[in-house]
Design an enzyme around this catalytic site. Sequence first.
Site, PDB file in Angstrom:
ATOM      1  CG  HIS A  17      10.582   8.376   2.171  1.00 50.25           C
ATOM      2  ND1 HIS A  17      10.719   7.257   2.960  1.00 50.25           N
ATOM      3  CD2 HIS A  17       9.867   7.976   1.088  1.00 50.25           C
ATOM      4  CE1 HIS A  17      10.107   6.228   2.383  1.00 50.25           C
ATOM      5  NE2 HIS A  17       9.585   6.633   1.247  1.00 50.25           N
ATOM      6  CG  HIS A  72      12.090   4.623  -2.248  1.00 46.82           C
ATOM      7  ND1 HIS A  72      11.516   3.374  -2.139  1.00 46.82           N
ATOM      8  CD2 HIS A  72      11.268   5.468  -1.585  1.00 46.82           C
ATOM      9  CE1 HIS A  72      10.380   3.467  -1.444  1.00 46.82           C
ATOM     10  NE2 HIS A  72      10.213   4.729  -1.087  1.00 46.82           N
ATOM     11  CD  GLU A  96       7.750   3.083   1.070  1.00 42.10           C
ATOM     12  OE1 GLU A  96       8.645   3.426   1.870  1.00 42.10           O
ATOM     13  OE2 GLU A  96       7.479   3.731   0.046  1.00 42.10           O
ATOM     14  CB  SER A 151      14.028   7.524   4.980  1.00 40.22           C
ATOM     15  OG  SER A 151      12.688   7.091   5.030  1.00 40.22           O
TER      16      SER A 151
HETATM   17  N1  HBI Z   1       3.280   8.230  -5.494  1.00 39.16           N
HETATM   18  N2  HBI Z   1       5.081   9.664  -5.515  1.00 39.16           N
HETATM   19  C1  HBI Z   1       4.524   8.524  -5.107  1.00 39.16           C
HETATM   20  N3  HBI Z   1       5.221   7.692  -4.288  1.00 39.16           N
HETATM   21  C2  HBI Z   1       4.684   6.521  -3.842  1.00 39.16           C
HETATM   22  O1  HBI Z   1       5.324   5.761  -3.109  1.00 39.16           O
HETATM   23  C3  HBI Z   1       3.371   6.205  -4.221  1.00 39.16           C
HETATM   24  C4  HBI Z   1       2.690   7.092  -5.078  1.00 39.16           C
HETATM   25  N4  HBI Z   1       1.429   6.806  -5.470  1.00 39.16           N
HETATM   26  C5  HBI Z   1       0.783   5.591  -5.082  1.00 39.16           C
HETATM   27  C6  HBI Z   1       1.557   4.758  -4.154  1.00 39.16           C
HETATM   28  N5  HBI Z   1       2.758   5.060  -3.803  1.00 39.16           N
HETATM   29  C7  HBI Z   1       0.922   3.553  -3.502  1.00 39.16           C
HETATM   30  O2  HBI Z   1      -0.398   3.398  -3.850  1.00 39.16           O
HETATM   31  C8  HBI Z   1       1.646   2.235  -3.660  1.00 39.16           C
HETATM   32  O3  HBI Z   1       1.193   1.422  -2.610  1.00 39.16           O
HETATM   33  C9  HBI Z   1       1.368   1.474  -4.884  1.00 39.16           C
HETATM   34 FE    FE Z   2       8.536   5.409  -0.065  1.00 40.06          FE
END
Ligand code: HBI
Ligand code: FE
Length: 290
Positions: free
Chosen positions: A138, A143, A184, A203
């Site tokens: 994903h 991304h 997303e 994805s």
């Molecule tokens: N951590 N690894 C990772 N990937 C994310 O997309 C991610 C995260 N921590 C917090 C988060 N997303 C969400 O809170 C977002 O909505 C900001």
């Molecule tokens: Fe994501």
Amino acid sequence: MQEAAKPVTYGASERPPRGDYARARADYTCDQGWEEYSADEHDRYARLFARQMQHVEGRACDEFIAALSRLGDAQGIPRFEDINTVLKPATGWEIVAVPGLIPEREFFTLLANRRFPVTYWLRTEAEFDYIVEPDLFHDLFGHVPLLFDPVFADYIQAFGAGGLKAQGLDALEYLSRIYWYTVEFGLMDTPQGLRAYGAGILSSVGELEHCLTSPEPNRVAFDALRLMRTRYKIDTYQETYFVITGFDQLFEATAVDFTPYYTELRDLPELAANAVQPGEVTYSANPTAA
Ligand code: HBI
Ligand code: FE
């Protein structure tokens, strides 16, 4: 001893976190550990990639398709350092390995510094079609291609900086909605019709067709304030998608400070994930994307 990173899970998840948080540094990044992937995992990645390649054609925005080949030959899991060799000169971004979800503050900090966190572990064979939490496929396939687009690259950095600024302002839910409904699950109106640019869609096999062709979901013209009022679902297809006209629209709406929005939002009721407001511009399904 450095301070150990603590596991992070989605919502009230009962499942223990998959990644090894003990190997993460205090900023939650870790080594990819490329040598540790099994032959099965390399093969699974190649199959996931090949299948999804067929689905994104004609459904993903051109910027995404144009950059996909820069993830390597996709015969196996790439080394993150090899991707960085092409990504850094392109837009100044780099990818860094993480054990899974990380806390918001560390997440925003990485983005604000043009470092995108990519989960180092890959889903199991049983999860080939669907997985709830982000895994390597994903994060990488969904991304990383758009980090090669200069405007989108600036947008994500601005989002991270805005997130850091919002710490302590009780605005986390609004920021999560922005991220969710753009990075997303975003759709784009293009001369060739509706296309997807959100990683959660790109994805996924099922949602990619659903979001473009199903008559069910609402497809609402992007409006930052409207979006920030809208709740979202994390375990079903989205009931509403927000449609942008291009990445410059995203950047302009969010690179200006989010702070004035927060005050306004406090006096506005939240909207359900399936709400449609009177008089609002909506897009219809694109049956040719089936
Ligand atoms: N951590 N690894 C990772 N990937 C994310 O997309 C991610 C995260 N921590 C917090 C988060 N997303 C969400 O809170 C977002 O909505 C900001
Ligand atoms: Fe994501």
